[in-house]
Design an enzyme around this catalytic site. Structure first.
Site, PDB file in Angstrom:
ATOM      1  N   ARG A  86      43.584   6.783  16.144  1.00 50.58           N
ATOM      2  CA  ARG A  86      42.579   6.062  15.305  1.00 50.58           C
ATOM      3  C   ARG A  86      42.631   6.253  14.069  1.00 50.58           C
ATOM      4  O   ARG A  86      43.160   7.589  13.482  1.00 50.58           O
ATOM      5  CB  ARG A  86      41.215   6.279  16.023  1.00 50.58           C
ATOM      6  CG  ARG A  86      41.155   5.592  17.342  1.00 50.58           C
ATOM      7  CD  ARG A  86      39.809   6.036  17.775  1.00 50.58           C
ATOM      8  NE  ARG A  86      39.473   5.560  19.155  1.00 50.58           N
ATOM      9  CZ  ARG A  86      39.644   5.995  20.292  1.00 50.58           C
ATOM     10  NH1 ARG A  86      40.051   7.377  20.176  1.00 50.58           N
ATOM     11  NH2 ARG A  86      39.315   5.706  21.541  1.00 50.58           N
ATOM     12  N   HIS A 107      41.048   6.528  25.861  1.00 51.19           N
ATOM     13  CA  HIS A 107      39.978   5.546  26.201  1.00 51.19           C
ATOM     14  C   HIS A 107      39.257   6.347  27.385  1.00 51.19           C
ATOM     15  O   HIS A 107      39.955   7.028  28.277  1.00 51.19           O
ATOM     16  CB  HIS A 107      40.673   4.346  26.812  1.00 51.19           C
ATOM     17  CG  HIS A 107      41.054   3.642  25.719  1.00 51.19           C
ATOM     18  ND1 HIS A 107      42.177   2.525  26.018  1.00 51.19           N
ATOM     19  CD2 HIS A 107      40.713   3.346  24.420  1.00 51.19           C
ATOM     20  CE1 HIS A 107      42.358   2.011  24.981  1.00 51.19           C
ATOM     21  NE2 HIS A 107      41.683   2.357  24.141  1.00 51.19           N
ATOM     22  N   HIS A 146      43.529   0.009  12.634  1.00 47.66           N
ATOM     23  CA  HIS A 146      43.036  -0.481  13.968  1.00 47.66           C
ATOM     24  C   HIS A 146      44.131  -1.570  14.635  1.00 47.66           C
ATOM     25  O   HIS A 146      44.620  -1.694  15.891  1.00 47.66           O
ATOM     26  CB  HIS A 146      41.654  -1.127  14.300  1.00 47.66           C
ATOM     27  CG  HIS A 146      41.053  -0.649  15.567  1.00 47.66           C
ATOM     28  ND1 HIS A 146      40.954   0.588  15.746  1.00 47.66           N
ATOM     29  CD2 HIS A 146      40.597  -1.592  16.503  1.00 47.66           C
ATOM     30  CE1 HIS A 146      40.230   0.404  17.062  1.00 47.66           C
ATOM     31  NE2 HIS A 146      40.139  -0.602  17.573  1.00 47.66           N
ATOM     32  N   LYS A 159      37.234  10.506  20.297  1.00 52.61           N
ATOM     33  CA  LYS A 159      35.911  10.634  20.387  1.00 52.61           C
ATOM     34  C   LYS A 159      35.013  11.478  21.525  1.00 52.61           C
ATOM     35  O   LYS A 159      35.713  11.991  22.488  1.00 52.61           O
ATOM     36  CB  LYS A 159      35.537   8.838  21.042  1.00 52.61           C
ATOM     37  CG  LYS A 159      35.953   7.819  19.812  1.00 52.61           C
ATOM     38  CD  LYS A 159      35.533   6.636  20.266  1.00 52.61           C
ATOM     39  CE  LYS A 159      35.585   5.468  19.301  1.00 52.61           C
ATOM     40  NZ  LYS A 159      35.556   4.244  19.770  1.00 52.61           N
ATOM     41  N   ARG A 217      47.275   0.414  15.836  1.00 53.20           N
ATOM     42  CA  ARG A 217      46.861   0.836  16.988  1.00 53.20           C
ATOM     43  C   ARG A 217      46.671  -0.194  18.305  1.00 53.20           C
ATOM     44  O   ARG A 217      47.446   0.042  19.255  1.00 53.20           O
ATOM     45  CB  ARG A 217      45.330   1.533  17.226  1.00 53.20           C
ATOM     46  CG  ARG A 217      44.752   1.911  18.438  1.00 53.20           C
ATOM     47  CD  ARG A 217      43.550   2.681  18.134  1.00 53.20           C
ATOM     48  NE  ARG A 217      42.667   2.897  19.305  1.00 53.20           N
ATOM     49  CZ  ARG A 217      42.750   4.087  20.166  1.00 53.20           C
ATOM     50  NH1 ARG A 217      43.781   4.956  20.001  1.00 53.20           N
ATOM     51  NH2 ARG A 217      42.201   4.009  21.517  1.00 53.20           N
ATOM     52  N   TYR A 261      44.825  -4.612  26.741  1.00 53.62           N
ATOM     53  CA  TYR A 261      45.917  -4.435  26.282  1.00 53.62           C
ATOM     54  C   TYR A 261      46.807  -5.274  27.321  1.00 53.62           C
ATOM     55  O   TYR A 261      48.174  -5.789  26.842  1.00 53.62           O
ATOM     56  CB  TYR A 261      46.498  -3.186  25.748  1.00 53.62           C
ATOM     57  CG  TYR A 261      45.905  -2.698  24.848  1.00 53.62           C
ATOM     58  CD1 TYR A 261      46.221  -2.861  23.359  1.00 53.62           C
ATOM     59  CD2 TYR A 261      44.912  -1.845  24.910  1.00 53.62           C
ATOM     60  CE1 TYR A 261      45.490  -2.272  22.531  1.00 53.62           C
ATOM     61  CE2 TYR A 261      44.107  -1.186  24.072  1.00 53.62           C
ATOM     62  CZ  TYR A 261      44.661  -1.456  22.891  1.00 53.62           C
ATOM     63  OH  TYR A 261      43.871  -1.180  21.566  1.00 53.62           O
TER      64      TYR A 261
END
Length: 264
Positions: A107, A227, A201, A131, A204, A236
């Site tokens: 990211r 994730h 993004h 994150k 990505r 995806y």
């Protein structure tokens, strides 16, 4: 929810759902419990007792109060668009930035958060802060390792900044790159390359789609992309029609052959 749906312009389902999550969190923080169920037909309740009758029954909660969101489409860049966008960059720093998004799926905030100490060039990997402050180790492709080595040796100014990527010129020379600086960089190269939808993004997304098309397992891709939920990684697995036909032809070639009857 009813109040929001009466607004003009009407907010998107995703916006409404995000606001509902905030309301649930605020209520839980203030009262120390979940919102109790009401009479509204929009609310659903559930029982905490197991189907076999085990466990202590608890009060039902107001869960499932959400709008249906349209499935998010993953639209990657084509190989030609990637080559054209990549070719518009000239500095090793910028090539390293774009390469980490394209070949490692980072990211934009993860790239900007990288520190010199996170980089392990001899071992060909780096540590990424994702994150929720979760760290994961990422492999470094050889071409990106070479670009990073040249950036550190030839371009990066002498500075006390611990950030891996710093400004190369101007008043901010030697200081950490900012989100605004990264947005300006991409804006300039979108115009220069004539690829209007190239953004961090989208790069990505291109990484994730390429990995799926080349047969990577979903748990491995989940780790690489940071994730927390496998269902996010599942986004995806959206093959284009040509991918479907290619997979079909591959499967058909391996199936049990059917013998046709001879025509008399």
């Amino acid at each position: 929810m009813r109040h929001q749906l009466d607004q003009q312009p009407k907010p998107t389902p995703q916006t409404v759902n995000h606001r509902l999550v905030v309301v649930h969190g605020l209520y839980r923080f203030h009262y120390g419990q979940e919102i109790p169920p009401g009479q509204s037909h929009l609310q659903r309740t559930y029982s905490t007792r197991s189907p076999l009758g085990y466990g202590r029954p608890r009060r039902a909660l107001a869960l499932g109060l959400r709008l249906r969101q349209p499935r998010r489409a993953i639209v990657p860049l084509s190989a030609d668009e990637v080559a054209q966008f990549w070719g518009s960059f000239r500095t090793f720093r910028d090539l390293a930035l774009v390469g980490l998004m394209l070949l490692d799926g980072l990211r934009s905030c993860e790239v900007l958060a990288l520190r010199l100490e996170d980089l392990r060039l001899p071992e060909a990997h780096l540590w990424v802060l994702g994150k929720a402050n979760k760290k994961r180790v990422m492999p470094l492709p050889q071409e990106i390792s070479e670009v990073l080595e040249k950036y550190l040796r030839l371009e990066r100014p002498l500075t006390n900044s611990s950030s891996l990527f710093v400004s190369l010129k101007g008043r901010r020379r030697g200081r950490a790159m900012t989100p605004a600086g990264l947005r300006s960089l991409f804006r300039h190269h979108r115009l220069r390359s004539q690829i209007p939808h190239a953004n961090p993004h989208r790069l990505r997304h291109t990484f994730g789609t390429d990995m799926v098309r080349n047969g990577i397992s979903l748990p491995a891709l989940q780790h690489l992309m940071g994730h927390s939920q496998i269902r996010t990684t599942m986004l995806y697995v959206q093959l284009a029609p040509q991918d479907v036909w290619r997979e079909y032809a591959r499967a058909v070639a391996k199936r049990t052959r059917l013998t046709l009857p001879e025509v008399s």
